[in-house]
Design a protein around this motif. Structure first.
Motif, PDB file in Angstrom:
ATOM      1  N   GLU A   1      42.775  53.678  41.908  1.00  0.00           N
ATOM      2  CA  GLU A   1      43.129  53.088  43.215  1.00  0.00           C
ATOM      3  C   GLU A   1      43.264  51.566  43.117  1.00  0.00           C
ATOM      4  O   GLU A   1      44.152  50.969  43.732  1.00  0.00           O
ATOM      5  CB  GLU A   1      42.080  53.489  44.265  1.00  0.00           C
ATOM      6  CG  GLU A   1      42.278  54.925  44.733  1.00  0.00           C
ATOM      7  CD  GLU A   1      41.010  55.566  45.299  1.00  0.00           C
ATOM      8  OE1 GLU A   1      40.075  54.816  45.652  1.00  0.00           O
ATOM      9  OE2 GLU A   1      40.959  56.807  45.352  1.00  0.00           O
ATOM     10  N   GLY A   2      42.389  50.936  42.355  1.00  0.00           N
ATOM     11  CA  GLY A   2      42.476  49.478  42.179  1.00  0.00           C
ATOM     12  C   GLY A   2      43.764  49.073  41.488  1.00  0.00           C
ATOM     13  O   GLY A   2      44.433  48.112  41.872  1.00  0.00           O
ATOM     14  N   LEU A   3      44.138  49.843  40.467  1.00  0.00           N
ATOM     15  CA  LEU A   3      45.402  49.597  39.746  1.00  0.00           C
ATOM     16  C   LEU A   3      46.579  49.753  40.696  1.00  0.00           C
ATOM     17  O   LEU A   3      47.478  48.919  40.743  1.00  0.00           O
ATOM     18  CB  LEU A   3      45.578  50.643  38.640  1.00  0.00           C
ATOM     19  CG  LEU A   3      45.201  50.363  37.203  1.00  0.00           C
ATOM     20  CD1 LEU A   3      45.574  51.572  36.353  1.00  0.00           C
ATOM     21  CD2 LEU A   3      45.855  49.114  36.663  1.00  0.00           C
ATOM     22  N   ARG A   4      46.559  50.830  41.462  1.00  0.00           N
ATOM     23  CA  ARG A   4      47.670  51.149  42.372  1.00  0.00           C
ATOM     24  C   ARG A   4      47.799  50.079  43.460  1.00  0.00           C
ATOM     25  O   ARG A   4      48.890  49.618  43.776  1.00  0.00           O
ATOM     26  CB  ARG A   4      47.413  52.519  43.020  1.00  0.00           C
ATOM     27  CG  ARG A   4      48.500  53.004  43.948  1.00  0.00           C
ATOM     28  CD  ARG A   4      47.995  54.126  44.842  1.00  0.00           C
ATOM     29  NE  ARG A   4      46.856  53.678  45.648  1.00  0.00           N
ATOM     30  CZ  ARG A   4      45.928  54.494  46.175  1.00  0.00           C
ATOM     31  NH1 ARG A   4      45.983  55.792  45.971  1.00  0.00           N
ATOM     32  NH2 ARG A   4      44.937  54.003  46.900  1.00  0.00           N
ATOM     33  N   ASP A   5      46.676  49.668  44.045  1.00  0.00           N
ATOM     34  CA  ASP A   5      46.723  48.736  45.174  1.00  0.00           C
ATOM     35  C   ASP A   5      47.174  47.333  44.759  1.00  0.00           C
ATOM     36  O   ASP A   5      47.573  46.542  45.615  1.00  0.00           O
ATOM     37  CB  ASP A   5      45.366  48.691  45.891  1.00  0.00           C
ATOM     38  CG  ASP A   5      45.079  49.998  46.629  1.00  0.00           C
ATOM     39  OD1 ASP A   5      45.986  50.863  46.685  1.00  0.00           O
ATOM     40  OD2 ASP A   5      43.951  50.173  47.137  1.00  0.00           O
TER      41      ASP A   5
ATOM     42  N   THR B   1      36.558  41.835  35.375  1.00  0.00           N
ATOM     43  CA  THR B   1      37.065  40.601  35.992  1.00  0.00           C
ATOM     44  C   THR B   1      35.955  39.750  36.622  1.00  0.00           C
ATOM     45  O   THR B   1      35.933  38.525  36.484  1.00  0.00           O
ATOM     46  CB  THR B   1      38.137  40.934  37.044  1.00  0.00           C
ATOM     47  OG1 THR B   1      39.159  41.705  36.418  1.00  0.00           O
ATOM     48  CG2 THR B   1      38.757  39.670  37.626  1.00  0.00           C
ATOM     49  N   GLY B   2      35.010  40.394  37.297  1.00  0.00           N
ATOM     50  CA  GLY B   2      33.924  39.646  37.954  1.00  0.00           C
ATOM     51  C   GLY B   2      32.985  38.964  36.964  1.00  0.00           C
ATOM     52  O   GLY B   2      32.159  38.135  37.347  1.00  0.00           O
ATOM     53  N   LEU B   3      33.096  39.328  35.678  1.00  0.00           N
ATOM     54  CA  LEU B   3      32.218  38.750  34.653  1.00  0.00           C
ATOM     55  C   LEU B   3      32.961  37.714  33.809  1.00  0.00           C
ATOM     56  O   LEU B   3      32.545  37.367  32.699  1.00  0.00           O
ATOM     57  CB  LEU B   3      31.664  39.875  33.769  1.00  0.00           C
ATOM     58  CG  LEU B   3      30.938  40.969  34.569  1.00  0.00           C
ATOM     59  CD1 LEU B   3      30.590  42.160  33.692  1.00  0.00           C
ATOM     60  CD2 LEU B   3      29.674  40.421  35.216  1.00  0.00           C
TER      61      LEU B   3
ATOM     62  N   ASN C   1      36.992  44.956  41.007  1.00  0.00           N
ATOM     63  CA  ASN C   1      37.287  44.287  39.729  1.00  0.00           C
ATOM     64  C   ASN C   1      38.704  44.600  39.257  1.00  0.00           C
ATOM     65  O   ASN C   1      39.428  43.715  38.801  1.00  0.00           O
ATOM     66  CB  ASN C   1      36.271  44.711  38.661  1.00  0.00           C
ATOM     67  CG  ASN C   1      34.979  43.917  38.748  1.00  0.00           C
ATOM     68  OD1 ASN C   1      34.837  42.888  38.113  1.00  0.00           O
ATOM     69  ND2 ASN C   1      34.038  44.367  39.565  1.00  0.00           N
ATOM     70  N   GLU C   2      39.079  45.869  39.370  1.00  0.00           N
ATOM     71  CA  GLU C   2      40.428  46.287  38.960  1.00  0.00           C
ATOM     72  C   GLU C   2      41.495  45.594  39.812  1.00  0.00           C
ATOM     73  O   GLU C   2      42.487  45.078  39.295  1.00  0.00           O
ATOM     74  CB  GLU C   2      40.586  47.813  39.115  1.00  0.00           C
ATOM     75  CG  GLU C   2      39.762  48.630  38.148  1.00  0.00           C
ATOM     76  CD  GLU C   2      40.369  48.712  36.766  1.00  0.00           C
ATOM     77  OE1 GLU C   2      41.492  48.204  36.556  1.00  0.00           O
ATOM     78  OE2 GLU C   2      39.712  49.268  35.868  1.00  0.00           O
TER      79      GLU C   2
END
Ligand SMILES: [Zn+2]
Length: 499
Positions: A199-203, A122-124, A165-166
């Protein structure tokens, strides 16, 4: 009164009111008594209560497009939700104990389902806007996806980069009405990287399928780490998160990935792209008879008729990233091939380093290309040209077919009583849509992210009246930018806005 409430909505239930109980004197004693008799008075605004056990929400008076033939569509209809679940979909539902969302002027439909998205990138975003997928030896393509993204940028990610990013990518898609994703995270350099991706997906708070694809570092946990991850994070069926095993056949040792996936009863997903020189290997696998209904084949460009037949006979699922395939030289998107073989076809955004991850772009890419190819055959006098895709078909590919592909069609993909309430409200009175004359047509041919008014995942309101809830997006953007700066620096790539 807020703009989602109807004149009939009791003030105490208006989500736009201040967060305290209205005193009887304020309401007037008679009104308060009448209200107490017919409605539930609660102290918190609706978005906070939504999705909780016992909370009933009535989405009232919208243009309801259920994407379920047994339920049907309603020019003016209601959807009743209790807790996480859809209870009823009908022309008119009486539920005096429910919180009412006035959906007049809105299209009410299931959230979109993306079956393949590399969220760690995502950051790219747009950094490879003009790139093709692999190096063809031409100087103008020296900066290509495989070498720049996978062999350079992705090697420098730390677990905190994976996380931000996630999370940011997930929230951005939630904002656009995409309530389910399969995240193809090829970033499992260590156990900490994998945990950060989960964790990124979950949050992000939406339905997510964690695609356990490759990692690249010495001593990496992948692919054997699938056993730990399955046990630690995916042992419950109630979670919004599920898991799929990556099984890339261009990577040495892919046989072990397939073996572990099947040992753990996970679906096996892989890119199938002629540009990566995969056609002979895929053919060989087809001949060996190893394909199954647990396979998700992404792209499927340039494969032989025999391999296609084997994939269709096995009941495999096909995920198409139409704009990306056209843009990055994956080969012609095999839309017609998959449809003619009767296969289940879903849509996927793939990579935001090259193309938007919003689903209006995906649906328009799909329908315009299918119709262009069919129209060319009609113009050349072919009486047997394929049927032209219709807007309602594009919506099915963007919703229920994705749910089937990820084995989530018992939970999402349509507005069906008993399924989870993954629902979006789209503004059909906006300047780019009004007046509304055709509901599926408006969604597919007119709308964009700006029309996504409200988004619900398992009954929980995640976007409300055009605003994403629960996150400080300014703070998250700065964290994403810091991560981006770190990755560019480590990769030795200059940041140049006009490169
Ligand atoms: Zn991909």
């Amino acid at each position: 009164m807020c703009r989602l409430c109807s004149p009939a909505t009791p003030r105490a239930l208006c989500p736009g009111r201040p967060r305290f109980l209205s005193a009887p004197s304020e309401l007037g004693a008679g009104a308060a008594a009448a209200q107490a008799a017919t409605t539930k008075i609660t102290a918190a605004p609706l978005p906070e209560l939504s999705g909780e056990k016992g909370t009933r929400i009535l989405i009232k008076g919208g243009v309801v497009m259920s994407v379920d033939d047994a339920v049907g569509n309603f020019p003016k209809g209601d959807v009743l939700i209790e807790g996480a679940k859809i209870v009823e979909v009908a022309a008119n539902i009486e539920a005096t104990d429910a919180h009412v969302i006035d959906a007049s002027g809105k299209i009410v439909m299931p959230g979109f389902i993306d079956t393949h998205h590399h969220q760690f990138e995502t950051g790219l975003r747009s950094s490879l806007a003009d790139a093709i997928v692999v190096n063809d030896g031409k100087p103008e393509n020296a900066r290509n996806y495989y070498e720049t993204m996978l062999l350079n940028f992705s090697q420098h990610y730390r677990p905190q980069d994976v996380y931000i990013n996630e999370l940011y990518g997930g929230l951005a898609q939630l904002d656009a009405g995409v309530t389910t994703v399969m995240d193809v995270s090829q970033i499992h350099h260590s156990a900490e990287h994998s945990d950060a991706a989960i964790e990124g997906l979950r949050d992000a708070g939406r339905r997510g399928v964690f695609g356990y694809f490759e990692g690249w570092w010495e001593g990496k946990e992948h692919p054997g780490g699938a056993r730990r991850i399955r046990e630690q994070f995916f042992s419950s069926d109630d979670s919004l998160l599920t898991m799929v095993m990556g099984g890339e056949i261009y990577i040495e040792g892919y046989e072990e990935m397939w073996r572990i996936g099947r040992e753990l009863d996970l679906q096996i997903a892989l890119h199938v792209v002629t540009t990566f020189g995969m056609t002979p290997t895929f053919d060989e696998l087809a001949k060996k008879g190893v394909f199954g209904p647990d396979n998700i084949f992404i792209h499927m460009t340039g494969m032989t008729d025999d391999a296609w037949k084997a994939a269709a006979d096995a009941g495999a699922h096909v995920s198409l990233s139409v704009p990306i395939e056209m843009h990055m030289r994956h080969g012609e998107p095999p839309i017609q091939k998959a449809i003619d073989l009767g296969m289940s076809v879903s849509l996927s955004s793939d990579v935001e380093c090259t193309m938007s991850a919003d689903f209006f772009t995906q649906m328009r890419g799909l329908i315009t290309l299918q119709r262009m190819l069919a129209n060319e055959r009609a113009l050349s006098g072919d009486e047997n040209h394929p049927a032209l895709m219709r807007s309602a078909d594009a919506i099915r590919h963007a919703t229920i077919e994705g749910a089937k592909g990820l084995r989530l069609d018992n939970k999402t993909g349509s507005l069906t009583p008993g399924k989870d309430a993954d629902i979006i409200l789209l503004d059909a009175e906006a300047i780019n849509v009004a007046p509304l004359n055709n509901a599926p047509g408006a969604v597919v041919t007119l709308m964009d992210r700006s029309n996504v008014d409200t988004v619900m995942v398992a009954g929980k309101i995640r976007k409300w009246q055009g605003q994403l809830l629960g996150h400080d997006m300014g703070k998250l953007r700065r964290e994403l930018e810091e991560s981006r700066d770190y990755i560019f620096e480590k990769a030795g790539v200059e940041q140049d806005l006009f490169a």
